[in-house]
Design a protein around this motif. Structure first.
Motif, short mmCIF file in Angstrom:
data_model
loop_
_atom_site.label_atom_id
_atom_site.label_comp_id
_atom_site.label_asym_id
_atom_site.label_seq_id
_atom_site.Cartn_x
_atom_site.Cartn_y
_atom_site.Cartn_z
N UNK A 1 0.84 -1.21 0.00
CA UNK A 1 0.00 0.00 0.00
C UNK A 1 0.87 1.26 0.00
N UNK A 2 1.90 1.25 0.82
CA UNK A 2 2.80 2.39 0.88
C UNK A 2 3.46 2.64 -0.47
N UNK A 3 3.93 1.57 -1.10
CA UNK A 3 4.58 1.73 -2.40
C UNK A 3 3.61 2.25 -3.45
N UNK A 4 2.37 1.78 -3.42
CA UNK A 4 1.41 2.28 -4.42
C UNK A 4 1.08 3.75 -4.15
N UNK A 5 0.95 4.12 -2.88
CA UNK A 5 0.70 5.54 -2.57
C UNK A 5 1.89 6.41 -2.95
N UNK A 6 3.07 5.88 -2.74
CA UNK A 6 4.28 6.62 -3.11
C UNK A 6 4.33 6.83 -4.62
N UNK A 7 3.98 5.81 -5.39
CA UNK A 7 3.96 5.94 -6.84
C UNK A 7 2.92 6.97 -7.28
N UNK A 8 1.77 6.96 -6.64
CA UNK A 8 0.72 7.92 -6.99
C UNK A 8 1.16 9.34 -6.69
N UNK A 9 1.86 9.53 -5.59
CA UNK A 9 2.29 10.88 -5.23
C UNK A 9 3.38 11.39 -6.17
N UNK A 10 4.17 10.48 -6.71
CA UNK A 10 5.21 10.90 -7.65
C UNK A 10 4.60 11.34 -8.98
N UNK A 11 3.46 10.79 -9.34
CA UNK A 11 2.81 11.12 -10.59
C UNK A 11 1.99 12.41 -10.50
N UNK A 12 1.76 12.90 -9.31
CA UNK A 12 0.97 14.11 -9.13
C UNK A 12 1.73 15.31 -9.68
N UNK A 13 1.01 16.28 -10.22
CA UNK A 13 1.70 17.46 -10.75
C UNK A 13 2.37 18.24 -9.62
N UNK A 14 3.43 18.89 -9.97
CA UNK A 14 4.17 19.67 -8.98
C UNK A 14 3.33 20.84 -8.50
N UNK A 15 3.44 21.15 -7.24
CA UNK A 15 2.70 22.29 -6.68
C UNK A 15 3.49 23.55 -7.01
N UNK A 16 2.83 24.46 -7.70
CA UNK A 16 3.49 25.72 -8.07
C UNK A 16 2.65 26.88 -7.53
#
Length: 69
Positions: free
Chosen positions: A49-64
């Motif tokens: 679960x942690x790894x899948x959440x980590x992958x999802x967070x990496x795909x999120x657009x950068x906060x600008x």
């Protein structure tokens, strides 16, 4: 003769007590093994679960910052 009989009786009592203790320890070890396997399974699920959440967070657009700042 009485001394030998008493000694044998004591040894038999000690052996019975030790056999009971070994059985109890074996039961406790088996129970702890079950708990350890359950804990290992939970850890594996949490890791996935942690790894899948980590992958999802990496795909999120950068906060600008918005352009008006």
């Amino acid at each position: 003769m009485f001394d030998e009989a008493a000694r044998i009786t004591r040894l038999e009592e000690m052996l019975a007590h030790q056999a009971k203790t070994i059985d109890e320890l074996s039961d406790q070890l088996a129970e702890q093994w079950k708990v350890m396997e359950q804990t290992r399974a939970k850890l594996d699920r949490l890791t996935e679960r942690f790894l899948s959440l980590e992958e999802q967070s990496l795909e999120a657009p950068a906060i600008t910052k918005p352009p008006h700042y």
